[in-house]
Design an enzyme around this catalytic site. Sequence first.
Site, PDB file in Angstrom:
ATOM      1  N   GLU A 273       0.855  -1.190   0.000  1.00 17.58           N
ATOM      2  CA  GLU A 273       0.000   0.000   0.000  1.00 17.58           C
ATOM      3  C   GLU A 273       0.883   1.229   0.000  1.00 17.58           C
ATOM      4  OE1 GLU A 273      -3.866   2.130   1.856  1.00 17.58           O
ATOM      5  OE2 GLU A 273      -3.169   0.325   2.855  1.00 17.58           O
ATOM      6  N   CYS A 458      -6.931   1.346   1.972  1.00 20.02           N
ATOM      7  CA  CYS A 458      -7.596   2.651   2.014  1.00 20.02           C
ATOM      8  C   CYS A 458      -7.261   3.477   0.781  1.00 20.02           C
ATOM      9  CB  CYS A 458      -7.204   3.401   3.284  1.00 20.02           C
ATOM     10  SG  CYS A 458      -7.820   2.623   4.797  1.00 20.02           S
ATOM     11  N   ASN A 585     -12.624  -2.898   0.171  1.00 24.04           N
ATOM     12  CA  ASN A 585     -11.592  -2.992   1.205  1.00 24.04           C
ATOM     13  C   ASN A 585     -12.137  -2.473   2.527  1.00 24.04           C
ATOM     14  OD1 ASN A 585      -8.637  -2.990   2.262  1.00 24.04           O
ATOM     15  ND2 ASN A 585      -9.332  -0.902   2.635  1.00 24.04           N
ATOM     16  N   GLU A 586     -12.294  -3.365   3.495  1.00 24.10           N
ATOM     17  CA  GLU A 586     -12.683  -2.968   4.853  1.00 24.10           C
ATOM     18  C   GLU A 586     -13.921  -2.067   4.860  1.00 24.10           C
ATOM     19  OE1 GLU A 586      -9.486  -1.167   6.983  1.00 24.10           O
ATOM     20  OE2 GLU A 586      -8.295  -2.986   7.063  1.00 24.10           O
TER      21      GLU A 586
END
Length: 852
Positions: A273, A458, A585-586
Site C-alpha cells: 500500500e 484505504c 476494502n474494509e
Amino acid sequence: MKRFLLDSSLKLILSFLIIFGISGFNIKTNDKNPDKVYLFAYSTVKNNGKNGLHFAWSTDQKNWFAIGPEFSFLKSDFGSWGPTGKSMSEAFLVKDNAGIFHCFWSVRDNVFAHSESKDLINWGRQNYIQGMKNFVGKGEDKSVILNVQVSQKEGQYLVHFSESGKNYYTATKDFQNYTPTVIDANVSTLKLRSEIKIQGEVLQGTIHQVNWSLVDNMIKNMESVKFRDKQNNTSPKSDSLLFLGLKPVKAEIKINNQDSKKISNMLTGVFFEDINYAADGGLYGELIQNRDFEYSLHDKKGRDEKWNASMAWSGDFKIEKENPIHVNNPNYAVIKNGNITNSGFDGIALKANEKYDFSVFAKGTKAVVSLKSASGETLAEAAFSPSNSWKKFNLVLKPSKTVNDAHLEISTNGETAVDMVSLFPQKTFKNRKNGLRLDLAEAIADMHPKFVRFPGGCVAHGDGLHNIYKWKNTIGPLESRIGSRNIWGYHQSMGLGYFEYFQFCEDLGAAPVPVLAAGVPCQNSSDGGSGQQFGIPMEDMDEYVQDVLDLIEYANGSVNTVWGKKRAEAGHPKPFNLKYVGIGNEDLISDVFEERYRMIVKAVQQKYPEIIIIGTVGPFFEGTDYREGWRIADDLKLPLVDEHYYQSPGWFINNQDFYDSYDRSKSKVYLGEYASWGNKFYNALAEALYLTGVERNGDVVSMASYAPLIAREKHTQWNPDLIYFNGNEVKPTVNYFVQKLYGQNPGDIYLERSIKASDNAEVNKRIGVSVVKESISGDLIIKLVNVLPVAVTPSIEIANLTTNENASYTVLAGNPEKTDARPITQNVTVKEAFSKELPPYSFTVIRIKTKK
C-alpha cells in the site's frame, strides 16, 4: 509441575477476582432474579461522542446500575477518525412491534444514523439517511441534523429531528425506506427522552421495560469481552508471573505421513500500500521529489501552505501553466538567469561511480544539470540545449563520491523551462526503466511472495468520492499520468502505476492481486462531508463497472483489444495472466455499499467467470461488517473473502484455533491484513505461532499477507511496519524474518501431528508445531515455535516417511523485549534436529530432503 499448576490456577482465580470483583459489573448474587426490569439507553459527549451506546438497568426506575459502567454496545462508524468523526450524539432507542430494537443517532452531519438489533449485543448494518436531501442541494451540503427522536403513528414510525433551528420529520414503515422530509409543526411538544441520574450524573435517554434475561445476557457479554481483553493483554513481563516456577518442558511430537491433507500453495504473499511514502520516495526508484511540479495545497487539505507546486524545490524560478507538455500535467518551472535545486526525499543518496539516468522536458536556453554534495561540491554534471518547443533530454550522470545528502541543480544563464525532472539509478530491480529501488525490491523478493496485493487498502477506495483510485490515470507516458492526493496525507505521482505493479509481480514470480473500490470510498473519509457514505451515484455506476472490466482486459486481453493494445504499447504484448481481483476494502457494509458491490461482482462473474473475485468482510475479525460481509459472500458464492485484523500479541497466542471451525464448503479466506501491535521479538513470535494455525488451516485459508509492508523513516503514518528504510538503508524488522522464513519454507501438503507436552493449557498453547511437505522438492518442513520463558526439548517421531540423514536447521531466538533477533542456519543430522532444545522465545525451522 504440580506446584506450577497450582500456582497458575491461583493466579487465574486471582485475576478473575481482580477483573470481576472490584470493577462494578453488578453481578447479581441473589438466587431470585426479577422477571422484568427497566433498561435505560443513552450516549454521552465523552471522548467527543465516540464511546457509543450505553445501558443502565433498574427494578424501580430510581436506583440505576450502569452496565460496564459505560460499556460500548454500539459505536458509530460515520466519518473520519478526526475530532468530530465516529460520533454518536443523542442516541434514541425504540422497539418496534416485532420486538426489534432500533437505535437512531446524530452524527454531526446532514444525515441521521440507524442500526437495529434483537438482543442489543449483535447489531445490524449501519445506514445513514439523508434527512435533508429534498431541502439541501449537493452544492450546499452543510446542514447538521440534531435531536433525533422517534414516535409511532398510524402504523408508521416518525423520525423527528432539528436542523438550523427548524424542526422536521420523515416517516418509515420498515426502517429502510423513508418518506421525503417535511416541516414538523408539533415537535415543540414532543419530549420522548427521559432524564435519570447515575452516580450523580444527569443523563438523557430512553427507557424500556424488558425481560431480565435480556439484561443478564448483556452483562454476561460485557464481562466476557472484558475478560477476553484482559486475557489478551500479555507481555514478557506478565509471562514471568504466569509461568513463575515453570521448569523446562519436554514435548513429544508425532507425525504420520499418511495422515495429511492438501493446503494452499499461495499462503505467504505481500500487501503493498502506498502508505508511509512506500511508493514515491520508497519502492519507486525516482530520486526527485515533486518532479512534475504538481504538488498542491489540496494534497494536505490546505493545512500546509508550503505544500504547493514549488514543494521540494528552491532557487530562481517561477511556476507557469501556459502551453504545458501535457494537459494532465499543467505546471512547470521557468528558471531565469539562475538555478533550481531539488534535494529529493530527505537528501539524494548516491553511490560513487554508479550511473544515474537524468531526464527532463525542457525548452529555452542552454542549461547545466549537476549533482552536488551538501557542501556544494560538484559530483557530476552535464549540459543540454533546448529549443523553443518542448523536448525530452536524456543524460547519464556518474557521481564521483558516495553521499547520502546530495541535491540536483539545474542552472542557466538565460531562461529555461523545465518539467518532469527525473533522476533514476540505472541499477533498478531487474534493471527496469522507470524501475524500482533495488535494495527494497530485493528485500521483498527474498520473502518469496506468492502474490502481491496492490495498490493499497484505504488508498484503493480513497478519501471521498473524487479520491477513489483510478487505475487508468496510472498508465501511459509518465507526463500524461494524473497524480492524486494520497488518503494518507501526501501526493501520489502515479509513476508507480498499474503497469509497473503488474511488471513487478511478473519479476517476482508472484500473482498480481489488484484491489478496486466497490463503488464507495473509505467510510473513514474526511473529505466531502457525508457524501463519502453514499457511493458513486447509480447513474454513474455503469461507467465505473466498465472501468473494472477494462482492467481485466488490460491485464489479460489480446493485443487486438482496446486495452490489451495499450498494454502492448507499454512494452508488454503478452498478457499478465491476472487471476485475482479484489472488490472492496474494509468497507462499511451498508445498503449503499451492497447495491454497488453486487453490481460490480455480477458484471465480472458474467464477463470473466474465470477471474477469482475476492470479497470484503470489513476491518475486524468480528462485528457487524464481518457478519454482513460473510452473508453477502455466501449469497454470491464468492471464492474468496478478504479478512483483516490488527491485534495484540496475546490475541494471536489465544486464537490459534481461529479457523479450525470455518465451514470448508463456503468461501476460502484471504487474510489480507494482519499484524500484532509492535516490532519487538515478542510480537514476531506471536505472529509465528499464529501462522502455525494458519498453515494447519491451509485448506480454508488460501492466502495471507502482513501489513503494512514498508515505511520510510520520519514519514510514517502507521506503525508497526514490516520493513523500514531511509535513503540509503533498508532495515527489516524481526517480524520480517518470521515472514521470510514462512515464505521461503512453504508447503502444499499438511501433515497432521500430535503434541504431548504439559497438563496445563497455558503452557501448551505457547508451543506451536506445523508440519508441511513441498510437492515440487519433496522436502519435509517442520516449524516449531516456543513462546515460553523456558526451553522446550522436543522428541519428534515420523511414521511412514523416509528422509535423508541431514537437515537444515534455522533458529530465530532472542530477548522478547528487543528487536535484534536474527535467524541462524546450520546443517545438523536429522536425529540431532529432532531432539535439539528449543531456546526460550524462539522460532525454529527444520527442512529435510525426502527425495534422493
